[in-house]
Design an enzyme around this catalytic site. Structure first.
Site, mmCIF file in Angstrom:
data_model
loop_
_atom_site.group_PDB
_atom_site.id
_atom_site.type_symbol
_atom_site.label_atom_id
_atom_site.label_comp_id
_atom_site.label_asym_id
_atom_site.label_seq_id
_atom_site.Cartn_x
_atom_site.Cartn_y
_atom_site.Cartn_z
ATOM 1 N N GLY A 46 0.982 -1.292 -0.015
ATOM 2 C CA GLY A 46 -0.078 -0.120 0.010
ATOM 3 C C GLY A 46 0.864 1.392 -0.122
ATOM 4 C CD GLN A 51 3.532 5.792 2.497
ATOM 5 O OE1 GLN A 51 2.348 5.433 1.955
ATOM 6 N NE2 GLN A 51 4.485 5.036 3.058
ATOM 7 C CB CYS A 89 5.334 2.330 7.048
ATOM 8 S SG CYS A 89 4.839 3.772 6.240
ATOM 9 C CG LEU A 90 6.715 1.412 1.122
ATOM 10 C CD1 LEU A 90 5.925 1.688 -0.142
ATOM 11 C CD2 LEU A 90 7.781 0.187 0.849
ATOM 12 C CG HIS A 131 -0.291 1.200 7.204
ATOM 13 N ND1 HIS A 131 0.852 0.925 8.064
ATOM 14 C CD2 HIS A 131 0.363 2.097 6.429
ATOM 15 C CE1 HIS A 131 1.845 1.404 7.869
ATOM 16 N NE2 HIS A 131 1.615 2.239 6.815
ATOM 17 C CD GLU A 132 -1.070 2.391 2.667
ATOM 18 O OE1 GLU A 132 -0.425 3.532 2.750
ATOM 19 O OE2 GLU A 132 -0.470 1.342 2.958
ATOM 20 C CG HIS A 135 0.564 6.878 5.344
ATOM 21 N ND1 HIS A 135 1.620 7.507 5.991
ATOM 22 C CD2 HIS A 135 0.744 5.750 5.222
ATOM 23 C CE1 HIS A 135 2.447 6.426 6.058
ATOM 24 N NE2 HIS A 135 1.826 5.381 5.715
HETATM 25 CO CO CO Z 1 2.864 3.676 5.574
#
Ligand code: CO
Length: 156
Positions: A46, A51, A89-90, A131-132, A135
């Protein structure tokens, strides 16, 4: 399509409350495709617009490499149960931690072709969507996780 730079924890864009999207056009669809390409290249499941440095309410989710969801202005309208599982998380390379999330959710969003959609999700898909969406409200999982460790696992 193009790979975008992934912003890391500490970048102020990751703390922003993202703006609702008003115009769904080719430019936005190209951006969603770039987000997806960036996510796949990083082996994520995701990715949210902030991000990659753009504070708008859009995210891309694909937990099985078969079903990609491009979500514009997503809102969770139903939650049931709770479950704790490990996340990454990226934007937080190599960090993992346990996060309590709803077990099942319903999310309403606008598709890349401007259609109203409703999706019911559970398991990893439900976790990833929650989670997204965090963000989009300037929240990182490391702000709410317990047992944070450094290592290599799934990334969102
Ligand atoms: Co993330």
């Amino acid at each position: 399509m193009a790979l975008l730079e992934i912003k890391k924890a500490g970048d102020p864009v990751l703390k922003e409350i993202c703006k609702p999207i008003e115009k769904i056009d080719k430019r936005l669809r190209n951006f969603l495709d770039d987000m997806a390409e960036t996510m796949y290249a990083s082996e994520g499941v995701g990715i949210a617009a902030p991000q990659v440095g753009v504070a708008i309410r859009a995210c891309v989710v694909d937990v099985d490499k078969k079903n990609r969801y491009d979500m514009i202005n997503p809102v969770i309208t139903f939650r049931e149960g709770t479950v704790i599982d490990n996340e990454g998380c990226l934007s937080c390379p190599d960090l993992f931690g346990d996060v309590e999330r709803a077990e099942k959710i319903r999310v309403e969003y606008i598709s890349r072709f401007n259609k109203k959609k409703t999706l019911e999700a559970e398991g990893l898909l439900a976790r990833c969507i929650q989670h997204e969406l965090d963000h989009l409200d300037g929240k990182l999982f490391i702000d709410i996780a317990t047992n944070i460790t450094k290592g290599k696992k799934d990334k969102k």
